[in-house]
Design an enzyme around this catalytic site. Structure first.
Site, PDB file in Angstrom:
ATOM      1  N   GLY A  17       5.101   0.352   7.132  1.00 21.74           N
ATOM      2  CA  GLY A  17       4.614   0.368   5.746  1.00 21.74           C
ATOM      3  C   GLY A  17       3.524  -0.664   5.541  1.00 21.74           C
ATOM      4  CB  ALA A  18       1.178  -2.167   7.865  1.00 23.58           C
ATOM      5  N   GLY A  21       0.971  -2.745  -0.380  1.00 23.56           N
ATOM      6  CA  GLY A  21       1.986  -3.644  -0.917  1.00 23.56           C
ATOM      7  C   GLY A  21       2.383  -4.800  -0.004  1.00 23.56           C
ATOM      8  CB  ILE A  22       5.731  -6.299   0.514  1.00 27.30           C
ATOM      9  CG1 ILE A  22       5.985  -6.612  -0.975  1.00 27.30           C
ATOM     10  CG2 ILE A  22       6.387  -7.360   1.401  1.00 27.30           C
ATOM     11  CD1 ILE A  22       7.362  -6.261  -1.477  1.00 27.30           C
ATOM     12  N   GLY A  23       4.065  -4.933   2.863  1.00 27.77           N
ATOM     13  CA  GLY A  23       3.828  -4.772   4.301  1.00 27.77           C
ATOM     14  C   GLY A  23       2.398  -5.109   4.676  1.00 27.77           C
ATOM     15  CE1 TYR A 169      14.003   0.749  -3.176  1.00 26.25           C
ATOM     16  CE2 TYR A 169      15.282  -0.726  -4.576  1.00 26.25           C
ATOM     17  CZ  TYR A 169      14.240  -0.515  -3.697  1.00 26.25           C
ATOM     18  OH  TYR A 169      13.426  -1.561  -3.331  1.00 26.25           O
TER      19      TYR A 169
END
Ligand code: NAP
Length: 288
Positions: A17-18, A21-23, A169
């Site tokens: 998930g790069a 966002g966070i990744g 979730y």
């Protein structure tokens, strides 16, 4: 505290998930520390854009884009097989890619999609890469979970008839913590640590699959959300800091170990989750 620039230069890190966002921010920060990065993204264009941006900002060109839709079990298995075939060591695996859906959706394998992406992909990738991660020790696994694990009522995927987005979730994020603790016990004495983190309430694209009132509420909450830089802090700390060299099986918020929900400490539930995950993915128990 993370290590200074350049201190990760002999470390190979895979981040899922790069592309957003966070990744993506974790990738920026580890690239700045000189790490060799394998960035897992599902969309070629978004992945290439992220790589370009990270290369330009960090001056680090040891970046490889790996494409995989992590909700698809065959794609996750191929991703792991392809990496193993390179013969490269793997010192850090960051399982970060995640989704939040208010509407029920199925993966190509017929599994509720949040469960497939947020839990089963973490499980498959980690279990399949584990032999290489062990060979590369000292090495680390970081699972990005959420304080939303407290919404969980079950570790099983929800059916369409009883679907609730928050519960679904929460179940996957509880599973991230249970899996972290289960795996950490199996990895004792191997030089491999595994920890998980709640990154904070961060302004990212996490809820962008959803429309209507959730987007409106998220819009209203935006001023209270923190930046992606803050959101990456804990994951980068767990991936790179000497302070956590021997810490394993813990739940972090920021750079501190915190208490998670009571069910997340249930070792029996962790074993049940492992059995269920092996059954749902067709893997054999490589960590034993
Ligand atoms: N944001 C928060 O406040 C918050 C709070 C607690 C925990 N978290 C956790 O933080 C992690 C990262 O989320 P984020 O907030 O950074 O969300 P985000 O901005 O939506 O980023 C999610 C990343 O995961 C990727 N992804 C989603 N589904 C995928 C799939 N099937 N295959 C491959 N990649 C996929 C996305 O790719 P695309 O770019 O192609 O969409 C994106 O790169 C998640 O595990 C989430 O549960 C976030």
């Amino acid at each position: 505290m993370s290590l200074p620039t350049g201190s990760m230069k002999d470390r190979n890190c895979m981040i899922t998930g790069a592309s957003n966002g966070i990744g993506k921010e974790v990738a920026h920060q580890l690239a700045a520390q000189g790490a060799t990065l394998y960035l897992v993204c599902r969309n070629k264009e978004r992945g290439e854009n992220a790589l370009k941006e990270i290369k330009e900002k960090s001056g680090n060109d040891k970046l490889t884009l790996l494409l995989a839709d992590l909700s698809d079990q065959a794609a996750v298995k191929k991703l792991a097989e392809d990496f193993l075939a390179t013969g490269e060591p793997l010192h850090v695996l960051v399982n970060n890619a995640g989704i939040f859906n208010l509407k029920f959706e199925k993966s190509v394998d017929g599994i509720e999609k949040v469960y497939a992406t947020n839990h089963l992909a973490y499980f498959i990738l980690t279990e399949m890469l584990l032999p290489r991660i062990k060979e590369s020790a000292p090495s680390r696994i970081v699972n990005v979970t959420s304080r939303g694990h407290k919404w969980a009522k079950s570790i099983y995927p929800l059916s369409e008839a009883f679907f609730d987005g928050f519960e679904a979730y929460g179940g996957t994020k509880l599973s991230n913590i249970l899996y972290t603790r289960n795996l950490s016990r199996k990895l004792q004495g191997t030089g491999v640590t595994v920890n998980c983190t709640h990154p904070g309430d961060i302004e990212t694209g996490l809820a962008r699959n959803n429309t209507g009132w959730p987007s409106m509420i998220l819009g209203m909450l935006k001023p209270y959300f923190s930046s992606v830089e803050t959101g990456a802090e804990s994951t980068v700390h767990l991936a790179a800091s000497q302070d956590v060299l021997h810490t394993s099986g813990e739940y972090f918020v920021g750079t501190r170990v915190k208490r998670s929900s009571a069910p997340s400490y249930d070792l029996g539930l962790g074993s049940e989750l492992r059995e269920l995950s092996l059954k749902m993915t067709g893997l054999s128990d490589s960590a034993n």
